[in-house]
Scaffold this motif. Structure first.
Motif, short mmCIF file in Angstrom:
data_model
loop_
_atom_site.label_atom_id
_atom_site.label_comp_id
_atom_site.label_asym_id
_atom_site.label_seq_id
_atom_site.Cartn_x
_atom_site.Cartn_y
_atom_site.Cartn_z
N PRO A 49 -1.23 -2.87 2.74
CA PRO A 49 -1.66 -2.88 1.33
C PRO A 49 -3.13 -2.57 1.15
O PRO A 49 -3.51 -1.85 0.21
N TRP A 50 -3.96 -3.10 2.05
CA TRP A 50 -5.40 -2.84 1.92
C TRP A 50 -5.72 -1.37 2.21
O TRP A 50 -6.52 -0.75 1.50
N LEU A 51 -5.14 -0.80 3.26
CA LEU A 51 -5.39 0.59 3.60
C LEU A 51 -4.87 1.53 2.51
O LEU A 51 -5.53 2.53 2.17
N THR A 52 -3.74 1.20 1.95
CA THR A 52 -3.21 2.02 0.86
C THR A 52 -4.11 1.97 -0.36
O THR A 52 -4.34 2.99 -1.03
N CYS A 53 -4.67 0.80 -0.62
CA CYS A 53 -5.60 0.66 -1.74
C CYS A 53 -6.85 1.51 -1.53
O CYS A 53 -7.37 2.11 -2.47
N LEU A 54 -7.37 1.55 -0.29
CA LEU A 54 -8.55 2.36 -0.03
C LEU A 54 -8.27 3.85 -0.25
O LEU A 54 -9.13 4.59 -0.76
N VAL A 55 -7.08 4.29 0.15
CA VAL A 55 -6.73 5.70 -0.05
C VAL A 55 -6.59 6.01 -1.54
O VAL A 55 -7.11 7.03 -2.04
N LEU A 56 -5.91 5.15 -2.28
CA LEU A 56 -5.72 5.40 -3.71
C LEU A 56 -7.01 5.28 -4.49
O LEU A 56 -7.21 5.99 -5.48
N ALA A 57 -7.91 4.40 -4.05
CA ALA A 57 -9.19 4.22 -4.76
C ALA A 57 -10.26 5.17 -4.27
O ALA A 57 -11.42 5.05 -4.70
N GLN A 58 -9.93 6.11 -3.38
CA GLN A 58 -10.89 7.09 -2.86
C GLN A 58 -12.12 6.43 -2.23
O GLN A 58 -13.26 6.86 -2.40
N GLY A 59 -11.85 5.35 -1.50
CA GLY A 59 -12.94 4.70 -0.77
C GLY A 59 -13.72 3.66 -1.54
O GLY A 59 -14.74 3.18 -1.04
N ASP A 60 -13.28 3.29 -2.74
CA ASP A 60 -13.95 2.24 -3.51
C ASP A 60 -13.48 0.88 -2.99
O ASP A 60 -12.41 0.39 -3.38
N LYS A 61 -14.26 0.28 -2.13
CA LYS A 61 -13.82 -0.95 -1.46
C LYS A 61 -13.81 -2.16 -2.38
O LYS A 61 -13.10 -3.13 -2.12
N GLU A 62 -14.59 -2.11 -3.47
CA GLU A 62 -14.64 -3.27 -4.36
C GLU A 62 -13.27 -3.51 -5.00
O GLU A 62 -12.91 -4.66 -5.27
N GLN A 63 -12.51 -2.47 -5.25
CA GLN A 63 -11.19 -2.64 -5.84
C GLN A 63 -10.19 -3.22 -4.85
O GLN A 63 -9.16 -3.77 -5.26
N CYS A 64 -10.49 -3.10 -3.56
CA CYS A 64 -9.54 -3.52 -2.53
C CYS A 64 -9.93 -4.82 -1.84
O CYS A 64 -9.26 -5.23 -0.87
N MET A 65 -11.00 -5.48 -2.28
CA MET A 65 -11.43 -6.72 -1.64
C MET A 65 -10.37 -7.83 -1.69
O MET A 65 -10.27 -8.63 -0.75
N PRO A 66 -9.59 -7.96 -2.75
CA PRO A 66 -8.57 -9.03 -2.73
C PRO A 66 -7.57 -8.91 -1.59
O PRO A 66 -6.99 -9.92 -1.17
#
Length: 503
Positions: A331-348
């Protein structure tokens, strides 16, 4: 965070980089956070280095430097403590080789955090590979100091716990054999452990600017033996505490009268085996009053080591790349790909993957508090008075001077000032005299406390004329004249010996 070039990305989605673009030219290759993507022509994509930039919020690396500055303050206190042990007399410091060696072990750990703070090392060899001890000299030095200091702290804590256990529970006073055995054991074991750890496992940048031990064989080479000695020291300490509690409870229930005072040791008529519970309690009480500082620092240091080991091993296990971790991190890796590297959106999504930032900072700061504990339990307020006396003595010596007439007076004794001219001998006022030869005094002997003992001139002893403390020649004695008394001349010699003896 600078964006990598498209050539480094290859076919990997942002923010990942293609591993084939970075050959294995050095660095800590297992430290790369990479994963295979079978759906993309069996490519392997990696997160940019350092990986902590993606798993923790912005500013995490700068906040880890708090632990470095804590170690700077602790290093200053440790140096003050060691200088006090070396310079000041023992009456101010109560120094002991167990305390000195433990403080030296703490200094090595503090240097492991201070060196990177001054050198500012690069954590990454390239965009995906962290540096290790082969590619960074600062990494090698800081990691070696950290491992050696950790070993030294645990071994000397164990030696102190053993010495306290022998004194209280077995009434054995550690002597020269224990001293030499402790020195050999306390420094050879850390040296051997460091050599094995660096050769078999190594160190690298894991998090922060201090190199830590790698994961491969770390449990067998470092953490296992370290925790084993810590556990033995903790068991000895608990046995000693349990014995003290047992003696205390037994002394309360003891109704036998005691004849010996608390300050007396067992004599020939009262052996150690026949000591009553109250006498044993008095002996143990005295030892605890003298050794409570050492017992306290043993518990504190072991608690620090166990806390650091548990947290770091759990962090180490959670960051090892395997199928279980990749499945958990999907889930975290998928979030990084979808957010184009915006880690703040994937911190949860990172909460279950790594330890929280508070725990990591806490373990680093607690490790840096070792110097404060040493000063708290091994230092004394008398050290401040000792330094005041030390500098006061230095200032007095600088202000002292010898008059230019002293050489002339020493050549011509007739120019000395006489205290008395009526006696049978000349009484000369002499300069200050040292009552004890310098060879008979050492740094362990107490110095004179009164000002008069150091700086007042010694008065010459005047022997009274009527003194009979030494024999006199017969020529100096007067014969007895019967006319000066009421004795009759005819009774001279009756019942008395007329021979004159020296007075």
């Amino acid at each position: 965070m600078s964006s990598p070039s498209s050539a480094l990305k290859g076919l990997c989605p942002s923010p990942f980089l293609q591993e084939s673009a970075f050959p294995d030219t050095g660095g800590f290759i297992p430290g790369r956070f990479c994963m295979p993507l079978p759906e993309l022509q069996n490519l392997t994509c990696c997160l940019p280095c350092p990986s902590t930039d993606w798993t923790y919020p912005d500013g995490f690396e700068s906040r880890t430097e708090i632990a470095n500055w804590v170690n700077v303050a602790a290093f200053i206190l440790s140096v003050y403590l060691i200088l006090s042990f070396v310079v000041l007399p023992v009456k101010y410091t109560h120094r002991h080789y167990l305390s000195v060696c433990l403080t030296l072990g703490v200094v090595f750990v503090e240097l492991a955090f201070i060196i990177p703070l001054a050198a500012k090392p690069e954590q990454c060899l390239n965009e995906i590979t962290p540096n290790d001890m082969q590619t960074s000299g600062v990494c090698a030095i800081s990691g070696a100091f950290l491992l050696f200091g950790g070993w030294a702290i645990v071994i000397w804590v164990f030696c102190r716990a053993l010495a306290l256990h022998l004194q209280i529970c077995w009434e054995v006073v550690p002597g020269d054999k224990f001293f030499y055995a402790s020195l050999a054991f306390g420094w050879l074991i850390p040296i051997i452990g460091l050599a094995l750890t660096l050769s078999l496992t190594g160190v690298s940048f894991r998090f922060g600017n201090v190199c830590h031990i790698n994961h491969r064989d770390a449990l067998q080479d470092f953490w296992g033996p370290l925790l084993a000695f810590a556990a033995m020291g903790l068991v000895l300490q608990f046995i000693t505490i349990g014995y003290c509690v047992h003696v205390y409870m037994k002394s309360i229930l003891d109704d036998k009268p005691t004849t010996n005072s608390s300050s007396q040791a067992p004599t020939y008529s009262t052996s150690v085996k026949s000591m009553t519970a109250r006498q044993t309690y008095r002996r143990v009480k005295k030892l605890v009053q003298l050794q409570w500082r050492g017992a306290s620092i043993v518990l504190v240091m072991i608690a620090e080591v166990v806390f650091f080991a548990v947290v770091f091993v759990s962090m180490d296990n959670s960051t090892q790349i395997n199928e279980q971790l990749l499945h958990k991190a999907t889930p975290w890796l998928t979030c990084l790909v979808l957010a184009q590297g915006d880690k703040e959106q994937c911190m949860p999504y990172t909460r279950g993957l790594v330890k929280s930032e508070g725990v990591v900072l806490a373990v680093l700061i607690v490790l840096g508090l070792s110097g404060f504990w040493c000063l708290m339990f091994l230092g004394r307020w008398a050290m401040a008075h000792g330094w005041m006396e030390f500098f006061r003595t230095k200032v007095r010596r600088q202000n002292e001077f010898v008059s230019a007439d002293a050489r002339r007076l020493s050549i011509d004794p007739r120019t000395y000032e006489m205290l008395s001219g009526t006696g049978p001998q000349l009484n000369i006022q002499t300069p200050d005299r040292v009552l004890t030869s310098p060879q008979s005094q050492s740094i362990f002997s107490p110095e004179p406390d009164s000002k008069q003992d150091r700086f007042s001139p010694a008065r010459a002893y005047v022997n009274p004329q009527t003194s009979y403390s030494y024999p006199r020649p017969p020529s100096q004695l007067k014969e007895w004249d019967p006319r000066s008394t009421h004795a009759r001349p005819g009774e001279i010699g009756k019942g008395f010996d007329t021979k004159i003896y020296p007075g």
